[in-house]
Scaffold this motif. Structure first.
Motif, PDB file in Angstrom:
ATOM      1  N   LEU A  71     -33.473 -25.119  54.237  1.00  0.00           N
ATOM      2  CA  LEU A  71     -32.657 -24.755  55.390  1.00  0.00           C
ATOM      3  C   LEU A  71     -31.236 -24.370  54.978  1.00  0.00           C
ATOM      4  O   LEU A  71     -30.557 -23.634  55.685  1.00  0.00           O
ATOM      5  CB  LEU A  71     -32.595 -25.914  56.397  1.00  0.00           C
ATOM      6  CG  LEU A  71     -33.836 -26.143  57.251  1.00  0.00           C
ATOM      7  CD1 LEU A  71     -33.592 -27.293  58.214  1.00  0.00           C
ATOM      8  CD2 LEU A  71     -34.225 -24.891  58.028  1.00  0.00           C
ATOM      9  N   SER A  72     -30.788 -24.892  53.827  1.00  0.00           N
ATOM     10  CA  SER A  72     -29.422 -24.603  53.383  1.00  0.00           C
ATOM     11  C   SER A  72     -29.367 -23.523  52.325  1.00  0.00           C
ATOM     12  O   SER A  72     -28.364 -23.352  51.637  1.00  0.00           O
ATOM     13  CB  SER A  72     -28.773 -25.883  52.831  1.00  0.00           C
ATOM     14  OG  SER A  72     -29.533 -26.423  51.757  1.00  0.00           O
ATOM     15  N   GLU A  73     -30.457 -22.763  52.193  1.00  0.00           N
ATOM     16  CA  GLU A  73     -30.450 -21.661  51.226  1.00  0.00           C
ATOM     17  C   GLU A  73     -29.393 -20.619  51.604  1.00  0.00           C
ATOM     18  O   GLU A  73     -29.256 -20.287  52.783  1.00  0.00           O
ATOM     19  CB  GLU A  73     -31.823 -20.969  51.193  1.00  0.00           C
ATOM     20  CG  GLU A  73     -32.878 -21.724  50.418  1.00  0.00           C
ATOM     21  CD  GLU A  73     -34.207 -21.007  50.440  1.00  0.00           C
ATOM     22  OE1 GLU A  73     -34.966 -21.155  49.459  1.00  0.00           O
ATOM     23  OE2 GLU A  73     -34.493 -20.312  51.433  1.00  0.00           O
ATOM     24  N   PRO A  74     -28.647 -20.128  50.634  1.00  0.00           N
ATOM     25  CA  PRO A  74     -27.660 -19.086  50.957  1.00  0.00           C
ATOM     26  C   PRO A  74     -28.346 -17.808  51.408  1.00  0.00           C
ATOM     27  O   PRO A  74     -29.401 -17.448  50.891  1.00  0.00           O
ATOM     28  CB  PRO A  74     -26.915 -18.890  49.629  1.00  0.00           C
ATOM     29  CG  PRO A  74     -27.874 -19.352  48.567  1.00  0.00           C
ATOM     30  CD  PRO A  74     -28.658 -20.474  49.201  1.00  0.00           C
ATOM     31  N   LYS A  75     -27.759 -17.155  52.392  1.00  0.00           N
ATOM     32  CA  LYS A  75     -28.317 -15.903  52.897  1.00  0.00           C
ATOM     33  C   LYS A  75     -27.968 -14.770  51.945  1.00  0.00           C
ATOM     34  O   LYS A  75     -26.848 -14.661  51.458  1.00  0.00           O
ATOM     35  CB  LYS A  75     -27.763 -15.585  54.297  1.00  0.00           C
ATOM     36  CG  LYS A  75     -28.121 -16.631  55.342  1.00  0.00           C
ATOM     37  CD  LYS A  75     -29.601 -16.649  55.617  1.00  0.00           C
ATOM     38  CE  LYS A  75     -29.933 -17.638  56.732  1.00  0.00           C
ATOM     39  NZ  LYS A  75     -31.388 -17.729  56.968  1.00  0.00           N
TER      40      LYS A  75
END
Length: 299
Positions: free
Chosen positions: A293-297
């Motif tokens: 969920l906290s993966e960088p876009k």
């Protein structure tokens, strides 16, 4: 090593899933005859290959076995196995014991136990487990039980063929309440470990070495040792279980907390994080995907 009881017994096991199959296999390896039932015939076939005897319905399991173990998805499944067509409650037999290894609402547990006692006199022990499929395969499960002490002692040798610890926590329902406490810790731990792993990755250190670096310190734990390497690997294959299961437990936790006016801010936050995971990746997403969920876009 399989911990065998002093004598063999005829046992039943209903629910041959990711947990049920290895637990059934351990009972068979300990020398017991095990009658099994599952709605999925392929799962029954897998248990037969391990040495189990197939039954046509839950009533046949309860008729042949001295002790019947259940390991089912939710309260509705337990209700159906006990009171549905050809259910356990339809069997007329000398007093036997049902040991429910499922994780269901404590109120449902108490209701089902009371109604089954009236129906045919069978005793009920709620005995949810902690340790996951790995613990089931290795016989290292922690089992928390609610029920009469004499009945728990009767089933103890068979439970310890599947786990390393059986603790009586009180009367019927106490085991399920204890499992909810376990799930508060487990769910919050996953969310916190996902944050720590993400910080390590973003800061440019080897997140897979966090368990080694933190071993023996205040941050060390079994979840740290198991979950962080899997998060750091960032694999897509299922590893722990679907997010729908942890959300089921977190919803039960919230319901029980409301009954007792217990504030649970951290569990509430963990529930919202897993709801975000479900919305983003679907109900069958593995719980450890909370890390993603906290993966960088990407721009």
């Amino acid at each position: 090593m399989i911990k065998s009881s002093q004598q063999t017994a005829e046992l039943g096991f209903i629910g041959i899933g990711r947990m049920g199959l290895p637990m059934t296999s351990r009972l068979i390896a300990a020398g017991h005859k095990v009658y099994v039932y599952d709605l999925d015939s392929n799962k029954v076939i897998a248990a037969e290959k391990a040495g189990a005897k197939a039954a046509k319905h839950p009533a046949e399991v309860a008729d042949k076995a001295e002790i019947v173990f259940l390991c089912l998805t939710d309260g509705a499944a337990v209700e159906e196995v006990v009171f549905g067509s050809d259910g356990i409650a339809s069997v007329r037999c000398p007093p036997k014991i049902v040991v429910d290894l499922s994780s269901i609402h404590p109120d449902s547990t108490r209701s089902i136990a009371a109604r089954l006692k009236v129906a045919n006199g069978m005793a009920w022990i709620d005995a949810p487990v902690s340790g996951g499929p790995k613990g089931a395969a290795e016989g290292t499960l922690a089992v928390m039980a609610g029920g009469q002490e004499t009945e728990i002692e009767r089933v103890r040798p068979y439970v310890l063929a599947m786990g390393q610890r059986l603790t009586r926590m009180g009367d019927v329902g106490a085991g399920q309440t204890t499992k909810l406490c376990n799930q508060i810790v487990a769910a919050c731990s996953m969310v916190v470990l996902a944050e720590a792993t993400r910080l390590a990755v973003d800061a440019g250190i080897d997140a897979s070495r966090l368990p080694e670096a933190l071993a023996g310190g205040f941050a060390d734990s079994i979840p740290l040792q198991l979950f962080v390497p899997r998060m750091a690997k960032d694999a897509d294959e299922p590893q722990i279980g679907p997010v729908s299961i942890i959300l089921k437990d977190l919803d039960m936790i919230a319901d029980v907390a409301r009954t007792h006016s217990t504030p649970l801010p951290m569990a509430g936050l963990a529930a919202q994080m897993f709801r975000l995971l479900k919305a983003a990746r679907g109900s069958q997403a593995d719980v450890l995907e909370i890390y993603k969920l906290s993966e960088p876009k990407l721009s």
